[in-house]
Design an enzyme around this catalytic site. Structure first.
Site, PDB file in Angstrom:
ATOM      1  N   TYR A 114      -6.008  -0.746  -2.786  1.00  0.00           N
ATOM      2  CA  TYR A 114      -6.614  -1.519  -1.685  1.00  0.00           C
ATOM      3  C   TYR A 114      -8.014  -1.055  -1.343  1.00  0.00           C
ATOM      4  CZ  TYR A 114      -4.264   2.386   0.620  1.00  0.00           C
ATOM      5  OH  TYR A 114      -3.813   3.635   0.950  1.00  0.00           O
ATOM      6  N   ASP A 150      -4.592   9.114  11.640  1.00  0.00           N
ATOM      7  CA  ASP A 150      -3.264   9.620  11.269  1.00  0.00           C
ATOM      8  C   ASP A 150      -3.314  10.622  10.123  1.00  0.00           C
ATOM      9  OD1 ASP A 150      -3.948   7.721   9.369  1.00  0.00           O
ATOM     10  OD2 ASP A 150      -2.122   6.530   9.569  1.00  0.00           O
ATOM     11  N   ASP A 168       0.837  -1.203   0.000  1.00  0.00           N
ATOM     12  CA  ASP A 168       0.000   0.000   0.000  1.00  0.00           C
ATOM     13  C   ASP A 168       0.870   1.251   0.000  1.00  0.00           C
ATOM     14  OD1 ASP A 168       0.879  -0.762   2.594  1.00  0.00           O
ATOM     15  OD2 ASP A 168      -0.533   0.617   3.526  1.00  0.00           O
ATOM     16  N   ASP A 169       0.281   2.342  -0.432  1.00  0.00           N
ATOM     17  CA  ASP A 169       0.914   3.668  -0.367  1.00  0.00           C
ATOM     18  C   ASP A 169       2.309   3.706  -0.980  1.00  0.00           C
ATOM     19  OD1 ASP A 169      -1.400   4.108   0.918  1.00  0.00           O
ATOM     20  OD2 ASP A 169      -0.560   4.854   2.784  1.00  0.00           O
ATOM     21  N   ASP A 177      -9.710  -2.219   8.256  1.00  0.00           N
ATOM     22  CA  ASP A 177     -10.726  -1.191   8.445  1.00  0.00           C
ATOM     23  C   ASP A 177     -10.125   0.063   9.087  1.00  0.00           C
ATOM     24  OD1 ASP A 177     -13.063   0.224   8.785  1.00  0.00           O
ATOM     25  OD2 ASP A 177     -14.245  -1.592   9.123  1.00  0.00           O
ATOM     26  N   ASN A 178     -10.166   1.157   8.308  1.00  0.00           N
ATOM     27  CA  ASN A 178      -9.581   2.432   8.773  1.00  0.00           C
ATOM     28  C   ASN A 178     -10.612   3.366   9.393  1.00  0.00           C
ATOM     29  OD1 ASN A 178      -6.837   2.080   7.971  1.00  0.00           O
ATOM     30  ND2 ASN A 178      -7.423   2.433   5.842  1.00  0.00           N
TER      31      ASN A 178
END
Ligand code: GDL
Length: 453
Positions: free
Chosen positions: A169, A235, A122-123, A229-230
C-alpha cells in the site's frame, strides 16, 4: 481512469493498532467532522477482534447496536459511514465457505444501515496457500475477485462504495514486490471499476507525497487512489504524539486523488489539530501554509483546555506543547530552539551561554508550569492523552536545569561527576527497551549502528 462519479472523500480512519476509541469519543469526532465539513468516517480499528482476528464471526446483537448507533449518527450529520473488514490474515480465498462467511458479515452490516465498506489486505503475510495459488494464480487476483464478488452482489446496486486496501500500500512495498511481482498492475486489470483503492504514499508514514508519484500510481491501478494518510499515526511508537499540522502534501495533490483520509493518533483528544488543518488544506484556494493553519487550529483548540484552577493554559503554552510533539520527521519551531539551546548549554562552558541560558530557563519553567496546568484540565481524557509524554519531557528538562545550575556553580564532570536524586540507576530511563535501544541505534540516514561502533 474511473472513480465512478463518487463524491470526494474527506475524513478520518479509525484504523490504528491498540485500544479503539470509545463510543463517546467517536460521537465527539463526528461533531468535529461535521463542523469541519469532513464527510467520511471509516471504522476499522485493528484491534476490534471482529475486524481482523474473528472476521468470520458475526457481531452479537449488543455489538451491532453500537455500530448501528454510529451509522445513524453519521447519517444525521451528513457523514458517510464506512465499515472496514480485514480477513487477509487467515482467509482461504478459494474455499466457498469462506466467501459465505464474508457475505454474511457484509449482509449483517447492510441490514444495520451501512452501505459503504472497505476491504483491507494490509499488514498480512506475503504468501498464499497452494490451493489459492492454483485457483487464482496470484494474491492480487485472489483479493480482487473476492472484493469484486462482494461489490457486485451486495453494494453496486445500492450505490454503496467499496475501498480496497492492497497488500503493498505504499511505493516502497511495491518496489520490494511485496504481494508478488506486478501486484499493482494486476489490481489495475482485475479490480472492478467502481472500487476505490487506498494508498499511503512513498512510505507507510510519508513525509511528503508528490503529484508525480501519484500520476505514476494511477497508471498502474487505473484509478485515482484514496489517500490513507498515516502522517499523524503514532501506534508504531507510542512514546510519541503528533500534534502538528497536516503538511508535506502540495495543494495540486487534491486533483490526483479520490479522497484524503487520515489515520491519526491513538489518543483521540490529540487529533484536533490534525483534523482542523486537514480541513483547512482541503478548503484552501490560492496558497496555503501549514504553519499558519496550525496557529489557527491551536487558537480554536485552546478553549478545550479550561482548568479547574486559576491558572489557564495560554496559546503560547499550547504552541509549545504542539511544537514539542509535532510531526514524525519534524519538530515545531519552539522545540527546535529549545533543543539547540540545551545542546549549546550542555556542551559549552557557562561563560559562552549568553542569552540562551535565560531563554532556556524560561522555557523549562513554562513546561513545568504547563505540566501542572494540564493536571487541572476539566476534560480528563484530554489530560490523559498527553500525560505520559509531557511527564517525560518535564523530567528530562528538570534534569537539564539541575545540570545547568551545577555547571554554572563551577561543576566539572571531569573532576566530580554530577548526580541527580531523581535519576537513580534502574528507575528513570530503565527497562529492557531502553537497554536494547542502547545496543542498537540508527544514523540520521536510517542505517543501523551497533553499540561497539
Ligand atoms: C500501517 C497500517 C495502519 C497503522 C499504520 C501506522 C495502513 C494501511 N495500515 O501500516 O493500521 O495504523 O501503519 O502504524 O497504513
Amino acid at each position: 481512469m474511473d472513480n465512478a462519479g463518487h463524491p470526494f472523500l474527506k475524513g478520518v480512519i479509525e484504523g490504528f493498532y491498540g485500544r479503539p476509541w470509545s463510543q463517546q469519543q467517536r460521537l465527539e469526532l463526528l461533531g468535529w467532522m461535521q463542523a469541519l465539513e469532513l464527510n467520511t468516517y471509516l471504522y476499522c480499528p485493528k484491534d476490534d477482534l471482529k475486524h481482523r482476528a474473528l472476521w468470520r464471526d458475526c457481531y452479537t446483537t449488543d455489538e451491532l447496536q453500537g455500530l448501528r448507533e454510529l451509522i445513524e449518527a453519521c447519517r444525521d450529520r451528513g457523514i458517510e459511514f464506512l465499515y472496514g473488514i480485514a480477513p487477509g490474515l487467515t482467509i482461504r480465498y478459494s474455499v466457498d465457505g469462506e466467501m459465505e462467511l464474508l457475505r454474511a458479515r457484509f449482509r449483517q452490516l447492510v441490514e444495520a444501515g451501512c452501505r459503504s465498506f472497505a476491504i483491507l489486505f494490509d499488514d498480512i503475510p506475503d504468501e498464499m496457500a497452494e490451493v489459492d495459488r492454483a485457483a487464482f494464480g496470484s494474491l492480487a487476483k485472489a483479493q480482487c475477485e473476492t472484493a469484486n464478488t462482494i461489490f457486485n452482489e451486495q453494494l453496486a446496486k445500492r450505490d454503496g462504495r467499496l475501498i480496497f486496501c492492497p497488500t503493498p500500500y505504499c511505493q516502497r512495498m511495491a518496489d520490494d514486490q511485496h504481494g508478488g511481482a506486478d501486484y499493482l498492475g494486476e489490481v489495475g486489470r482485475h479490480l472492478a471499476n467502481g472500487i476505490d483503492i487506498f494508498w499511503t504514499g512513498p512510505e507507510i508514514i510519508s513525509r511528503e507525497i508528490t503529484v508525480e508519484s501519484l500520476v505514476a500510481l494511477q497508471n498502474a491501478v487505473r484509478r485515482k487512489p484514496v489517500l490513507w494518510d498515516n502522517l499523524h499515526a503514532n501506534d508504531y511508537d507510542m512514546t510519541r504524539l503528533f500534534l502538528g499540522p497536516y503538511s508535506g502534501r502540495p495543494l495540486g495533490l487534491r486533483e490526483q486523488v479520490a479522497g484524503f483520509m487520515i489515520n491519526p493518533n491513538c489518543e483521540f483528544e490529540a487529533n484536533f489539530v490534525a483534523l482542523k488543518t486537514l480541513a483547512s488544506y482541503l478548503g484552501a484556494t490560492g496558497s496555503w501554509s501549514s504553519r499558519d493553519a496550525c496557529g489557527e487550529a491551536l487558537a480554536a483548540w485552546l478553549p478545550r483546555f479550561s482548568t479547574v484552577g486559576e491558572d489557564s493554559v495560554t496559546l503560547d503554552d499550547l504552541t509549545l506543547l504542539c511544537d514539542a510533539f509535532y510531526l514524525p520527521h519534524e519538530n515545531g519551531e519552539l522545540a527546535e530552539q529549545l533543543y539547540d539551546d540545551v545542546r549549546w548549554i550542555v556542551t559549552q562552558s557557562p561563560g559562552d551561554w549568553g542569552e540562551r541560558q535565560d531563554r532556556l530557563r524560561k522555557r523549562i519553567r513554562q513546561v513545568v508550569g504547563l505540566a501542572r496546568k494540564l493536571t487541572e484540565v476539566h476534560r480528563r481524557e484530554l489530560f490523559y492523552a498527553f500525560n505520559r509524554q509531557v511527564w517525560e519531557l518535564r523530567e528530562e528538562l528538570e534534569l537539564i536545569e539541575q545540570f545547568m545550575e551545577w555547571k554554572r556553580a563551577g561543576g566539572d564532570t571531569a573532576t566530580k561527576p554530577f548526580h541527580s536524586g531523581n535519576y537513580l540507576p534502574g528507575t528513570c530511563r530503565g527497562g529492557l527497551v531502553r537497554r536494547l535501544q542502547q545496543l542498537i541505534s540508527f544514523r540520521a540516514d536510517g542505517s543501523l549502528v551497533p553499540a561497539d561502533e
